[in-house]
Design an enzyme around this catalytic site. Structure first.
Site, mmCIF file in Angstrom:
data_model
loop_
_atom_site.group_PDB
_atom_site.id
_atom_site.type_symbol
_atom_site.label_atom_id
_atom_site.label_comp_id
_atom_site.label_asym_id
_atom_site.label_seq_id
_atom_site.Cartn_x
_atom_site.Cartn_y
_atom_site.Cartn_z
ATOM 1 N N LYS A 111 -14.012 -7.656 -30.736
ATOM 2 C CA LYS A 111 -14.247 -9.007 -31.278
ATOM 3 C C LYS A 111 -15.313 -9.746 -30.478
ATOM 4 C CE LYS A 111 -10.143 -9.939 -33.945
ATOM 5 N NZ LYS A 111 -9.032 -10.804 -34.275
ATOM 6 N N LYS A 127 -11.990 -1.604 -40.298
ATOM 7 C CA LYS A 127 -10.762 -2.181 -40.834
ATOM 8 C C LYS A 127 -11.088 -3.288 -41.847
ATOM 9 C CE LYS A 127 -8.119 -5.219 -38.638
ATOM 10 N NZ LYS A 127 -7.115 -5.946 -37.890
ATOM 11 N N LYS A 163 -9.870 -10.138 -42.514
ATOM 12 C CA LYS A 163 -9.995 -11.396 -43.244
ATOM 13 C C LYS A 163 -11.168 -12.244 -42.790
ATOM 14 C CE LYS A 163 -5.737 -12.566 -41.224
ATOM 15 N NZ LYS A 163 -6.004 -12.396 -39.791
HETATM 16 N N1 AQP Z 1 -6.679 -3.905 -42.713
HETATM 17 C C1 AQP Z 1 -5.466 -3.872 -42.190
HETATM 18 N N2 AQP Z 1 -4.681 -2.793 -42.363
HETATM 19 C C2 AQP Z 1 -3.440 -2.758 -41.838
HETATM 20 N N3 AQP Z 1 -2.895 -3.729 -41.116
HETATM 21 C C3 AQP Z 1 -3.643 -4.823 -40.920
HETATM 22 N N4 AQP Z 1 -3.412 -5.957 -40.253
HETATM 23 C C4 AQP Z 1 -4.479 -6.783 -40.367
HETATM 24 N N5 AQP Z 1 -5.440 -6.190 -41.088
HETATM 25 C C5 AQP Z 1 -4.959 -4.965 -41.449
HETATM 26 C C6 AQP Z 1 -2.177 -6.194 -39.521
HETATM 27 O O1 AQP Z 1 -1.702 -7.475 -39.834
HETATM 28 C C7 AQP Z 1 -1.050 -8.017 -38.690
HETATM 29 C C8 AQP Z 1 -1.516 -9.392 -38.455
HETATM 30 O O2 AQP Z 1 -2.804 -9.336 -37.945
HETATM 31 P P1 AQP Z 1 -3.694 -10.625 -37.834
HETATM 32 O O3 AQP Z 1 -4.021 -11.046 -39.205
HETATM 33 O O4 AQP Z 1 -3.047 -11.627 -37.001
HETATM 34 O O5 AQP Z 1 -4.925 -10.158 -36.987
HETATM 35 P P2 AQP Z 1 -5.938 -9.027 -37.162
HETATM 36 O O6 AQP Z 1 -5.316 -7.687 -36.956
HETATM 37 O O7 AQP Z 1 -7.071 -9.334 -36.271
HETATM 38 O O8 AQP Z 1 -6.356 -9.130 -38.681
HETATM 39 P P3 AQP Z 1 -7.784 -9.301 -39.294
HETATM 40 O O9 AQP Z 1 -7.641 -9.430 -40.766
HETATM 41 O O10 AQP Z 1 -8.693 -8.205 -38.812
HETATM 42 O O11 AQP Z 1 -8.204 -10.689 -38.744
HETATM 43 P P4 AQP Z 1 -9.547 -11.117 -38.072
HETATM 44 O O12 AQP Z 1 -10.603 -10.829 -39.086
HETATM 45 O O13 AQP Z 1 -9.427 -12.554 -37.755
HETATM 46 O O14 AQP Z 1 -9.686 -10.271 -36.842
HETATM 47 C C9 AQP Z 1 -1.321 -7.074 -37.538
HETATM 48 O O15 AQP Z 1 -0.204 -6.281 -37.316
HETATM 49 C C10 AQP Z 1 -2.457 -6.247 -38.033
HETATM 50 O O16 AQP Z 1 -2.474 -4.973 -37.449
#
Ligand code: AQP
Length: 327
Positions: free
Chosen positions: A111, A192, A195
């Site tokens: 990140k 991945k 969002k």
């Molecule tokens: N693409 C994904 N596939 C499977 N699991 C996912 N998670 C997020 N994206 C995927 C799982 O959702 C949980 C919450 O995660 P989060 O939303 O708090 O943070 P993150 O993993 O950083 O999700 P994003 O969407 O990638 O957010 P940003 O873009 O802000 O970094 C976790 O258990 C995560 O694994």
């Protein structure tokens, strides 16, 4: 009953990855465990956010949690920033975490590469996450594979704290789903689905309309072969579509492969799109009924009350043990 806890950052609109990798798992677990699910809005501000948008997203996420099937009578649903004990515990834990172990977090490395100005908050984020978990003595934390390392850090910190100050925290365990552990971006299946993706081209948002969903899936990147089978290394795009299908249908990858074995890529995409549209339209209908209702406020007030009582008790115990305050 064992306790389970998770949160999804309001750093962007929730995605199909959020649903399959996280919320869907919580829906499955809600009958088996005492369930806590929160909106980690304090985590979201580790990178720049528009304050108005952030506030709106927090409420949208809560409505989506419920629309996706989380039953408010079976889950404690709350907003992280409405409970000041999280940040207080995080400070104590920071003082019991080594720079070396915090520096090993691969999500920070990934990140921080995407930011011009990297904040200290982005670096210490996994310690706040440890506080989120340890405040409530969670037994299990359902996470996607990318977050497993953070739960392991929470385990290391809690074990060390218990050894130094006496038994205080339950040691949490990560729960990783077998299918759909990681949903990938449709336009770049080696990344991945996230969002906060800048273009959002390969991301299915839970509130996307039918036309947008179909367009994104029909333009998903695949490969030059024309045979449908699961092979993460050589066919990441096709494997991702198979994973999405098998997760939403709740069948194995093997059964999914069998189902699509005589299909061409166009047919595979169309069937995946049909299924995603079907699932998301049900969620969207429930969401639309909820988003402006008073019910949401009631649910969040209850979550705030319940969690503040638990967290106060735990923080006072911690403060007492490390020599802070008059407890
Ligand atoms: N693409 C994904 N596939 C499977 N699991 C996912 N998670 C997020 N994206 C995927 C799982 O959702 C949980 C919450 O995660 P989060 O939303 O708090 O943070 P993150 O993993 O950083 O999700 P994003 O969407 O990638 O957010 P940003 O873009 O802000 O970094 C976790 O258990 C995560 O694994």
């Amino acid at each position: 009953m064992k306790r389970i806890l998770t949160g999804l950052q309001p750093s962007g609109e929730l995605t199909l990855g959020s649903l399959i990798g996280s919320i869907g798992q919580m829906v499955m677990y809600q009958n088996e465990y005492e369930s806590f699910i929160f909106v980690p809005d304090m985590h979201a501000i580790t990178v720049k956010q528009d304050p108005k948008l952030l506030k709106e997203r927090v409420i949208k996420n809560v409505a989506l949690y419920i629309a996706c099937g989380l039953d408010p009578s079976k889950n404690v649903i709350y907003i992280q920033s409405e409970n000041l004990y999280h940040a207080n515990l995080s400070w104590v834990l920071e003082c019991n975490t080594y720079i070396g172990e915090a520096s090993r977090m691969t999500q920070f490395k990934d990140k921080s590469k995407k930011q011009d100005n990297v904040t200290v908050g982005l670096f210490t984020y996994p310690i706040l996450m440890a506080a989120d978990i340890l405040l409530y003595d969670a037994d299990y934390v359902p996470v996607g594979v990318d977050q497993k390392q953070h739960v392991e850090l929470a385990r290391d910190i809690s074990e060390r704290f218990n050894k130094t100050y006496g038994n205080t925290f339950k040691i949490p365990e990560p729960l990783i789903p077998e299918v759909g552990a990681k949903i990938m971006d449709l336009s770049d299946p080696t990344r991945k689905m996230s969002k906060s993706d800048v273009t959002g081209k390969g991301v299915i948002y839970l509130l996307d309309d039918e036309k947008t969903i179909r367009k994104k899936i029909m333009s998903a990147v695949t490969d030059s072969e024309s045979k449908v089978y699961y092979d993460l290394v050589n066919k990441p795009g096709i494997s991702n579509l198979l994973t999405i299908y098998s997760s939403l249908k709740e069948i194995s990858i093997k059964e999914t492969e069998e189902h699509f074995k005589d299909c061409n890529y166009g047919n595979l995409k169309k069937e995946v799109a049909d299924l995603v549209v079907e699932k998301l339209s049900i969620i969207q209908e429930k969401y639309n009924n909820l988003i402006n209702s008073e019910e949401l406020d009631k649910i969040l007030d209850n979550g705030k009350d319940v969690t503040n009582v638990i967290a106060k008790k735990k923080l006072e115990e911690v403060f007492n043990k490390v020599g802070l305050g008059r407890y």
